[in-house]
Design a protein around this motif. Structure first.
Motif, PDB file in Angstrom:
ATOM      1  N   THR A  85       0.783  -1.231   0.000  1.00 40.10           N
ATOM      2  CA  THR A  85       0.000   0.000   0.000  1.00 40.10           C
ATOM      3  C   THR A  85       0.816   1.282   0.000  1.00 40.10           C
ATOM      4  OG1 THR A  85      -0.099   0.002   2.428  1.00 40.10           O
ATOM      5  CG2 THR A  85      -1.886  -1.123   1.250  1.00 40.10           C
ATOM      6  N   TYR A 119      -3.267   0.518   6.768  1.00 36.75           N
ATOM      7  CA  TYR A 119      -4.480  -0.222   6.402  1.00 36.75           C
ATOM      8  C   TYR A 119      -5.680   0.720   6.346  1.00 36.75           C
ATOM      9  CZ  TYR A 119      -8.057  -3.963   7.009  1.00 36.75           C
ATOM     10  OH  TYR A 119      -9.118  -4.813   6.884  1.00 36.75           O
ATOM     11  N   THR A 138      -5.333   3.434   3.665  1.00 35.15           N
ATOM     12  CA  THR A 138      -5.553   2.955   2.301  1.00 35.15           C
ATOM     13  C   THR A 138      -7.043   2.792   2.019  1.00 35.15           C
ATOM     14  OG1 THR A 138      -3.421   1.819   2.300  1.00 35.15           O
ATOM     15  CG2 THR A 138      -5.061   1.067   0.694  1.00 35.15           C
ATOM     16  N   VAL A 142      -7.750  -5.320   0.586  1.00 39.72           N
ATOM     17  CA  VAL A 142      -6.666  -4.744   1.379  1.00 39.72           C
ATOM     18  C   VAL A 142      -6.458  -5.656   2.589  1.00 39.72           C
ATOM     19  CG1 VAL A 142      -5.794  -2.706   2.577  1.00 39.72           C
ATOM     20  CG2 VAL A 142      -7.427  -2.434   0.695  1.00 39.72           C
ATOM     21  N   GLU A 145      -3.932  -5.490  -2.091  1.00 40.56           N
ATOM     22  CA  GLU A 145      -3.010  -4.558  -1.432  1.00 40.56           C
ATOM     23  C   GLU A 145      -2.650  -5.075  -0.040  1.00 40.56           C
ATOM     24  OE1 GLU A 145      -1.456  -1.865  -2.265  1.00 40.56           O
ATOM     25  OE2 GLU A 145      -2.482  -0.952  -3.975  1.00 40.56           O
TER      26      GLU A 145
END
Length: 507
Positions: A243, A247, A250, A266, A300
């Protein structure tokens, strides 16, 4: 919210070089010595005191954002700068607000770590003031929850809560990184208005219809193309990304219509949680190549390619299970021709997932779901590396593994740099080395392997072939923790002998 005291995550700060050696190298035009680490502990102490912010909370915010890495002043994917991830993008102007609060120019906040930390504390305090936290309330780290949520710049209350929860979780885990320590502690977080907000970590909120273990948080419709795959386009690839951000950050960025980027999934670093943001039938904008966007699923992974601490076993296992499910669903072969990195997409300008991503571990999890072949990587900046003061430290070459590497002049004497490895059992192991190459580096650098039958030496021309893993061969090694691989200065070759990183893998 009561947080447990599970374990302490440890990182090792880079080593520094002797000033005299640095001066000699600068004057001779050879590799510049790496500067000493920024005085982060003092920076956090000063910033917390100046703005009456709980010091440990300030560190936890920075750690959740960047693992305390300033990334040499380069922005994250969402435009965040420095240890405190001060964001500047078309819709978020936290960097500019911080400059206004501190009276410091934005450029300084981007590149100066101490100023960046001070600015982050000023922003956090400004959020607390807006929420009406008085002097007594500011002494209680748990009362800062809503201020932390606002610091996230999240595009939705759910993501703001996700972000704040991760910060307070870090207080429970404790932090030890880049010379900064936060002891594990229980904190009762006062969520305030966020107590009634949907909890993306809750099992009851697992709403993905494509992949059961994932939460569903849709990206902005401006960031992907609606489709009807696989009838419209066949799906035959999985693309692995990193990323370059957190977390929660993103997820928030993919919800921002200004991003013009997205991925299907993600994955969180600490525990492998997964959020789906684009349906598999739709085309996420993740590969930078329209043909590959139409044919692939993008995943990601939270973190930065320059910092191996983000790539946890929990992340590898969770992501591999997702990839395995995708491959089974669409009949994608589980091999490296069909499960690729972003850097392997034709025409790619990105380098993720980078050299720290362990493809061996990941693919073993994808194909077998079990324990991979054992492998250990030792960098020169860790505690498992030892060398005398005769070995300098440099970050001169961009081909280095990690933040820096070691170098020394060749001599007719024994002065090796050693890499200690905890070999799990006696057997056959492949030994690989990573070094930056340069015309001024050694033409015959001696690598020593401590085999079960005695030391063996392999000579490597470090003038070429650098910036990747290079195999020295396979060797029989004894079980135990010992100096398994070394780099000697005793050679008739010319040029600096370089010691960067080694990798030992059971075969």
């Amino acid at each position: 919210m009561r947080l447990p005291l599970p374990r302490l995550a440890a990182l090792t700060a880079p080593l520094t070089a002797a000033v005299l050696t640095a001066l000699v190298l600068v004057l001779t035009g050879r590799p510049a010595m790496a500067a000493g680490p920024a005085p982060l502990p003092a920076a956090f102490d000063r910033a917390a005191a100046a703005h009456d912010v709980p010091r440990d909370l300030l560190v936890a915010v920075a750690y959740a954002e960047t693992h305390l890495d300033d990334h040499a002043g380069k922005p994250s994917a969402s435009g965040g700068y420095g240890v405190m991830h001060l964001v500047s993008n078309p819709t978020v102007h936290a960097l500019e607000k911080a400059a206004e609060l501190t009276g410091l120019p934005a450029e300084k906040l981007r590149s100066d770590t101490e100023a960046n930390v001070m600015a982050g504390a000023a922003l956090l305090r400004a959020h607390a003031d807006e929420l009406g936290l008085d002097e007594a309330a500011r002494k209680d780290a748990g009362r800062w929850y809503e201020a932390v949520a606002r610091y996230s710049n999240a595009t939705s209350p759910e993501v703001a809560r996700l972000y704040a929860d991760s910060v307070y979780e870090q207080l429970g885990l404790g932090i030890k990184a880049r010379g900064v320590t936060v002891a594990p502690r229980e904190v009762t977080a006062d969520r305030g208005a966020y107590a009634k907000v949907r909890d993306l970590n809750s099992p009851v909120e697992t709403l993905s219809t494509d992949y059961g273990p994932a939460a569903w948080v849709p990206a902005s419709s401006a960031n992907y193309t609606a489709s009807s795959r696989p009838s419209s386009y066949a799906i035959d690839r999985v693309v692995i990304h990193v990323t370059q951000g957190s977390y929660a950050g993103t997820i928030s960025w993919f919800q921002n219509s200004a991003a013009q980027v997205s991925a299907h999934y993600v994955v969180k670093s600490s525990n492998g949680e997964i959020t789906q943001m684009v349906r598999e039938k739709d085309i996420a904008w993740h590969a930078g190549n329209w043909s590959y966007n139409t044919r692939s699923i993008g995943i990601e992974h939270e973190g930065y390619i320059s910092d191996a601490s983000w790539f946890t076993d929990a992340m590898y296992r969770a992501s591999a299970a997702l990839t395995r499910a995708i491959c089974d669903k669409y009949g994608i072969p589980k091999d490296r021709a069909h499960i690729i990195g972003h850097n392997e997409v034709p025409g790619a300008t990105h380098t993720d997932p980078g050299s720290y991503w362990n493809w061996t571990t990941y693919m073993n999890y994808v194909t077998g779901g079990g324990t991979p072949s054992w492998s250990a990587t030792v960098d020169n900046s860790g505690s498992q590396f030892t060398a005398s003061a005769n070995w300098g430290t440099s970050s001169y070459s961009a081909q280095r593994y990690g933040t820096d590497y070691r170098f020394a002049n060749p001599v007719a004497a024994s002065d090796p740099a050693w890499y200690q490895v905890a070999v799990p059992s006696a057997g056959t192991y492949r030994v690989e080395v990573w070094y930056p190459s340069d015309p001024g580096y050694n033409s015959s650098a001696p690598y020593i392997v401590a085999t079960s039958s005695g030391n063996q030496t392999v000579y490597v021309d470090q003038r070429s072939g650098g910036g990747t893993w290079r195999s020295l061969g396979t060797f029989s090694l004894n079980a135990g923790t010992y100096n398994a691989v070394g780099v000697s200065r005793w050679t008739s070759g010319t040029g600096y002998v370089v010691a960067d990183a080694v990798r030992v893998t059971r075969v």
